[in-house]
Design an enzyme around this catalytic site. Sequence first.
Site, short mmCIF file in Angstrom:
data_model
loop_
_atom_site.label_atom_id
_atom_site.label_comp_id
_atom_site.label_asym_id
_atom_site.label_seq_id
_atom_site.Cartn_x
_atom_site.Cartn_y
_atom_site.Cartn_z
N GLN A 103 0.85 -1.20 0.00
CA GLN A 103 0.00 0.00 0.00
C GLN A 103 0.88 1.25 0.00
OE1 GLN A 103 -3.41 -0.61 3.07
NE2 GLN A 103 -1.78 -2.00 3.63
N ASN A 104 2.18 1.04 0.13
CA ASN A 104 3.08 2.18 0.25
C ASN A 104 3.33 2.82 -1.12
OD1 ASN A 104 3.12 1.47 2.88
ND2 ASN A 104 5.16 0.53 2.83
N VAL A 105 3.44 4.14 -1.09
CA VAL A 105 3.67 4.88 -2.34
C VAL A 105 5.10 5.39 -2.40
CG1 VAL A 105 1.23 5.54 -2.58
CG2 VAL A 105 2.76 7.02 -1.25
N HIS A 121 -1.56 1.45 -4.23
CA HIS A 121 -1.97 2.85 -4.05
C HIS A 121 -1.13 3.81 -4.87
CE1 HIS A 121 -3.99 1.85 0.10
NE2 HIS A 121 -4.63 1.35 -0.93
N THR A 190 0.65 -2.87 8.64
CA THR A 190 -0.55 -2.17 8.18
C THR A 190 -1.63 -2.24 9.26
OG1 THR A 190 -2.28 -2.04 6.50
CG2 THR A 190 -1.28 -4.20 6.81
N ASN A 215 3.39 -6.84 13.42
CA ASN A 215 2.96 -5.48 13.77
C ASN A 215 3.14 -5.31 15.29
OD1 ASN A 215 1.44 -3.06 14.24
ND2 ASN A 215 0.35 -3.44 12.33
N PRO A 216 3.78 -4.24 15.73
CA PRO A 216 3.92 -4.05 17.18
C PRO A 216 2.60 -3.77 17.88
CG PRO A 216 5.12 -2.33 15.95
CD PRO A 216 4.45 -3.21 14.94
N ALA A 233 8.94 -4.72 11.94
CA ALA A 233 9.28 -5.49 10.73
C ALA A 233 10.80 -5.66 10.61
CB ALA A 233 8.73 -4.78 9.50
N1 APR Z 1 7.05 -2.56 11.95
C1 APR Z 1 5.82 -3.06 11.67
N2 APR Z 1 4.68 -2.36 11.83
C2 APR Z 1 4.78 -1.12 12.32
C3 APR Z 1 6.02 -0.53 12.66
C4 APR Z 1 7.19 -1.31 12.46
N3 APR Z 1 8.41 -0.84 12.74
N4 APR Z 1 5.77 0.73 13.13
C5 APR Z 1 4.45 0.91 13.07
N5 APR Z 1 3.84 -0.20 12.60
C6 APR Z 1 2.41 -0.43 12.36
C7 APR Z 1 1.46 0.36 13.22
O1 APR Z 1 1.22 -0.33 14.44
C8 APR Z 1 0.21 0.42 12.35
O2 APR Z 1 -0.63 -0.69 12.58
O3 APR Z 1 2.15 0.01 11.04
C9 APR Z 1 0.76 0.32 10.93
C10 APR Z 1 0.63 1.61 10.12
O4 APR Z 1 -0.71 1.85 9.92
P1 APR Z 1 -1.23 3.09 9.04
O5 APR Z 1 -0.49 4.32 9.46
O6 APR Z 1 -2.70 3.08 9.10
O7 APR Z 1 -0.70 2.72 7.55
P2 APR Z 1 -1.35 1.78 6.46
O8 APR Z 1 -2.02 0.60 7.08
O9 APR Z 1 -0.27 1.52 5.45
O10 APR Z 1 -2.44 2.72 5.82
C11 APR Z 1 -3.17 2.25 4.70
O11 APR Z 1 -4.17 4.38 4.34
O12 APR Z 1 -3.89 6.70 4.37
C12 APR Z 1 -3.98 5.57 3.59
O13 APR Z 1 -3.24 5.28 1.40
C13 APR Z 1 -2.78 5.38 2.72
O14 APR Z 1 -1.68 3.33 2.05
C14 APR Z 1 -2.22 4.05 3.16
C15 APR Z 1 -3.44 3.35 3.72
#
Ligand code: APR
Length: 250
Positions: A103-105, A121, A190, A215-216, A233
């Site tokens: 989902q990362n850009v 995305h 995520t 995921n932490p 990760a």
């Molecule tokens: N290793 C693993 N997971 C981690 C770490 C780490 N070092 N640090 C944080 N996290 C976890 C957090 O606990 C959280 O659950 O990563 C997750 C990040 O979540 P979001 O900020 O919601 O990101 P994401 O899930 O990628 O968002 C999805 O939402 O805003 C839109 O398009 C954007 O692609 C994005 C989508």
Amino acid sequence: MEIAIPDALLDAARQAQHIAVLTGAGVSAESGVPTFRDAQTGLWAKFNPQELATREAFARNPKMVWEWYAHRRALVAQAAPNAGHYALVEMEKRAPRFTLITQNVDGLHARAGSQNVIELHGNLFRAKCFREDVPVPNWVDDGQIPPRCPRCGSYLRPDVVWFGEALPPRALAAAFDAARTCDVFFSIGTSGAVEPAASLPFDALRHGATVIEVNPEETPLSNRATFTLRAAAGAALPKIIAREQWIKNG
Ligand code: APR
């Protein structure tokens, strides 16, 4: 704290014919790229992505939205892939079949060396025409913000998927196909808050895959996943692919 990787998890990964991986912002957190939903500082604290990342927001204030993405591009350009990204490059080499869905850009998986990346995305470093939706791979920064489409003169916009927009259909179909056909599915970094990506691990579960969350923090998947590793990760993934634990199949 030492992370214990269950033997049964390692066995499943080693024996898998097809591994699918879904990543989110958490994978890039250790590269210094803020996540979306738990950032406390910087631009992310001042601006709500859900209010900036929409077609309406761009139509209302194209300069502000373009500049927000320009800021993110600059941040990512300074960042480097981390141990989590590199572990996934290794995993791709070892699994007979491997699908990386992100989902990362930020393009960090490709920069680390991952070959086969499905960008659900879009990508911060590409632009497209706001009016005609056609890709504009290169644009001239001539001081106009946003820059203009060389074909029709409309604004350029980042080639990312905004809230309320459809995901690229081929990427989405390939992602669901991978979720339904893999033996092992990793959901890494995520929050599972944004559909349709959030459904992928549940689809994999329904189709019989071993689902592993890294995921932490707890997420809606945590209680359903076959294994949940409460770890970063960059700490957990290198342990999973450590050579003494995982010799290439076949
Ligand atoms: N290793 C693993 N997971 C981690 C770490 C780490 N070092 N640090 C944080 N996290 C976890 C957090 O606990 C959280 O659950 O990563 C997750 C990040 O979540 P979001 O900020 O919601 O990101 P994401 O899930 O990628 O968002 C999805 O939402 O805003 C839109 O398009 C954007 O692609 C994005 C989508």
